[in-house]
Write a protein that holds these residues in place. Sequence first.
Motif, short mmCIF file in Angstrom:
data_model
loop_
_atom_site.label_atom_id
_atom_site.label_comp_id
_atom_site.label_asym_id
_atom_site.label_seq_id
_atom_site.Cartn_x
_atom_site.Cartn_y
_atom_site.Cartn_z
N SER A 332 -1.01 7.08 -2.69
CA SER A 332 -0.47 6.33 -3.90
C SER A 332 1.07 5.68 -3.88
CB SER A 332 -0.14 7.48 -5.21
OG SER A 332 0.57 8.46 -4.73
N ASP A 333 1.29 5.21 -4.90
CA ASP A 333 2.74 4.48 -4.82
C ASP A 333 3.71 5.14 -4.39
OD1 ASP A 333 4.64 2.53 -5.46
OD2 ASP A 333 4.67 3.06 -7.59
N PRO A 334 4.57 4.57 -3.25
CA PRO A 334 5.46 5.17 -2.77
C PRO A 334 6.69 5.64 -3.75
CG PRO A 334 5.05 3.30 -1.19
CD PRO A 334 4.28 3.34 -2.71
N GLU A 335 6.98 4.74 -4.77
CA GLU A 335 7.84 5.18 -5.94
C GLU A 335 7.36 6.45 -6.49
OE1 GLU A 335 9.26 3.50 -10.16
OE2 GLU A 335 8.57 2.03 -8.59
N VAL A 336 6.11 6.59 -6.83
CA VAL A 336 5.58 7.78 -7.53
C VAL A 336 5.66 8.95 -6.59
CG1 VAL A 336 3.48 8.69 -8.53
CG2 VAL A 336 4.24 6.33 -8.88
N THR A 337 5.19 8.86 -5.15
CA THR A 337 5.63 9.90 -4.35
C THR A 337 6.81 10.40 -3.97
OG1 THR A 337 3.63 8.90 -3.19
CG2 THR A 337 4.90 10.86 -1.91
N GLU A 338 8.02 9.44 -4.12
CA GLU A 338 9.21 9.89 -3.95
C GLU A 338 9.58 10.70 -4.96
OE1 GLU A 338 11.47 6.45 -3.29
OE2 GLU A 338 10.50 6.12 -1.37
N THR A 339 9.09 10.32 -6.35
CA THR A 339 9.72 10.99 -7.48
C THR A 339 9.17 12.53 -7.61
OG1 THR A 339 9.53 8.90 -9.04
CG2 THR A 339 9.43 10.94 -10.02
N ALA A 340 7.64 12.42 -7.05
CA ALA A 340 7.06 13.73 -7.46
C ALA A 340 7.78 14.80 -6.19
CB ALA A 340 5.56 13.67 -6.70
N GLU A 437 -1.07 -0.30 -11.96
CA GLU A 437 -1.17 -1.39 -11.01
C GLU A 437 -0.46 -1.08 -9.83
OE1 GLU A 437 -2.69 -4.39 -11.48
OE2 GLU A 437 -3.52 -3.20 -13.21
N ARG A 438 0.63 -0.32 -9.79
CA ARG A 438 1.40 0.24 -8.70
C ARG A 438 0.61 0.79 -7.66
NH1 ARG A 438 5.81 1.20 -11.92
NH2 ARG A 438 5.40 3.29 -11.51
N GLU A 439 -0.22 1.88 -8.25
CA GLU A 439 -1.04 2.75 -7.47
C GLU A 439 -2.27 2.00 -6.62
OE1 GLU A 439 -2.11 6.50 -9.54
OE2 GLU A 439 0.09 6.70 -10.01
N LEU A 440 -2.85 0.94 -7.81
CA LEU A 440 -4.09 0.16 -7.10
C LEU A 440 -3.54 -0.54 -6.16
CD1 LEU A 440 -5.83 -0.69 -10.32
CD2 LEU A 440 -6.72 0.62 -8.64
N GLU A 441 -2.41 -1.36 -6.34
CA GLU A 441 -1.99 -2.02 -5.03
C GLU A 441 -1.42 -1.19 -3.71
OE1 GLU A 441 -1.82 -5.21 -4.87
OE2 GLU A 441 -2.55 -5.27 -7.01
N SER A 442 -1.04 -0.03 -3.89
CA SER A 442 -0.64 0.98 -2.90
C SER A 442 -2.04 1.28 -2.26
CB SER A 442 0.22 2.01 -3.22
OG SER A 442 0.44 2.84 -2.35
N SER A 448 -8.51 0.08 4.20
CA SER A 448 -9.34 -1.16 4.41
C SER A 448 -10.75 -0.57 4.02
CB SER A 448 -9.32 -1.51 5.79
OG SER A 448 -9.77 -0.55 6.62
N LEU A 449 -10.98 0.59 3.72
CA LEU A 449 -12.22 1.20 3.21
C LEU A 449 -12.65 1.00 1.79
CD1 LEU A 449 -12.15 4.46 5.15
CD2 LEU A 449 -13.35 2.55 5.75
N LEU A 450 -11.65 0.67 1.03
CA LEU A 450 -11.71 0.59 -0.34
C LEU A 450 -12.40 -0.70 -0.76
CD1 LEU A 450 -8.50 2.44 -1.75
CD2 LEU A 450 -11.00 3.40 -1.71
N ASP A 451 -13.20 -0.91 -1.83
CA ASP A 451 -13.71 -2.45 -2.52
C ASP A 451 -12.66 -2.72 -3.57
OD1 ASP A 451 -14.57 -4.33 -3.51
OD2 ASP A 451 -16.49 -3.35 -4.02
N PRO A 452 -11.87 -3.60 -3.40
CA PRO A 452 -10.85 -4.02 -4.51
C PRO A 452 -11.56 -4.12 -5.75
CG PRO A 452 -10.47 -5.06 -2.43
CD PRO A 452 -11.68 -4.40 -2.31
N MET A 453 -12.79 -4.72 -5.85
CA MET A 453 -13.17 -5.01 -7.03
C MET A 453 -13.98 -3.84 -7.95
SD MET A 453 -12.77 -8.08 -7.58
CE MET A 453 -13.48 -8.41 -8.93
#
Length: 457
Positions: A332-340, A437-442, A448-453
């Motif tokens: 997940s998003d590094p910002e979220v991980t650091e906060t946690a 949006e941040r977590e999706l981008e992260s 590389s295994l995830l399908d963005p759509m």
Amino acid sequence: MATDKFVEQCNNDQYYERFTQEFPVSVKFIDPVKGKGVFVHQAFQEDDVILTEAPMAAMQHLENQKESLCCFNCFRFLGSFETQLRHYLQGRAIFTKLPGVTETESHLSDVFPCPQKCDEVFCSQACFEAAFADHHNLTCTKSLPWNHPLVEFKTLCHETNEIFLLGAKVYGKIINEFERNGHDMGKAMAPYKVFHSQLWWEVVQVPDDVPATEVLTFQRSLKHLISQAFDLLKESMWQPSYDALFDFVFFSRLIGAFEMNNVSVEIPSPLNEYIKRIKSLPLAEREAHLKELEPLLLIARRMKEEKENEVENEDEEDEEDEAQDDHTDEVSDPEVTETAQGENNTDEEEVEDPDCTLFPIMEGTGLYMMVGAMNHSCKPNTYVDYKADCTLHLRAVRALEAEEELCISYIDQDDTITARHKELREYGFQCRCSKCERELESMLANSSLLDPMSLRQ
């Protein structure tokens, strides 16, 4: 929430303008996708109360009624500490007097059974009279025979879906308002038409174990169920002048509005507050009282553990089904991980004593005008808490600027993004908040295994 024809039956702008005069907020149309939203008129600081609001309709969950004895009208805890213990323990143990508390301090309210001999209980005659004038005159089963349509309706609700009971309460409210306002049914129904809604069977989340080929069959079964409930309710309440109200589509969308707009109502248990108070006493006094309370605490711990195990067993299969998806959320998003991580390093004193959450709170569901108009965010800028009478306090999560849109979280915002988006399907939209949006981008950047759509569908 997005507008639709059901909502457009009312002049919403004028309705909300009248309703919000007492609040520092306004309801504005945003766009055809997002629909309306709630905006604050002035700046607020973190934890400030933005507004307080009584529910338009609320109910205690039937399962929770077995654990917490609360007033049918205002939901405050009934009787005394000992009354609540007897109700919760159901004969597992008897405690006639709790240490460290006087009889006056232990007293919560009176216990006033409905004089018409139904099963509902109130905190006072005044609360009964308020409920009776509001809806209970039409929803009380009195001493009716088992085959009366109102009794059959309530039996069906207990056996299938409790939310129809809230629908009956609203119907009682509308009919009483109709009789008071000079027989203007449109005016009486108007407050319940401003919420975004769809037909109930179209918004209920389809269980994971229902295959795609059986979705329509599942929805038809829900339509049949709500049709049964509606027919029984109509048979018990209908009069010719109520024709506009007893419309199957209106009832179905009212229940759909509950599904999409209701919020969870949680009122703290006075027993938990009592344990907190005992644990805050000076050492000698605290240890003496806790020694006397130990048999009770042992039973309460065991009961809580049994309940948690039941829930865990029920969820186990769902967790296995989601395991494959959920591992992707670990990136997940590094910002979220650091906060946690920062939150995990907080002082141990901030961790709540499990003994102070042993006893069940009041749990229910409620429809609130302002909160029902607010949009969702997985990173909300407001949260709600409740007073003992079910009054909602909307508070600021952080400092707010004037004209900022207010958002709440419809779901558990601490869940993984996969779990959050799955739960939000019930509301008919895909969350595009900054956190998602941040977590999706992260996730996209780290796998590389995830399908963005697939993530954005």
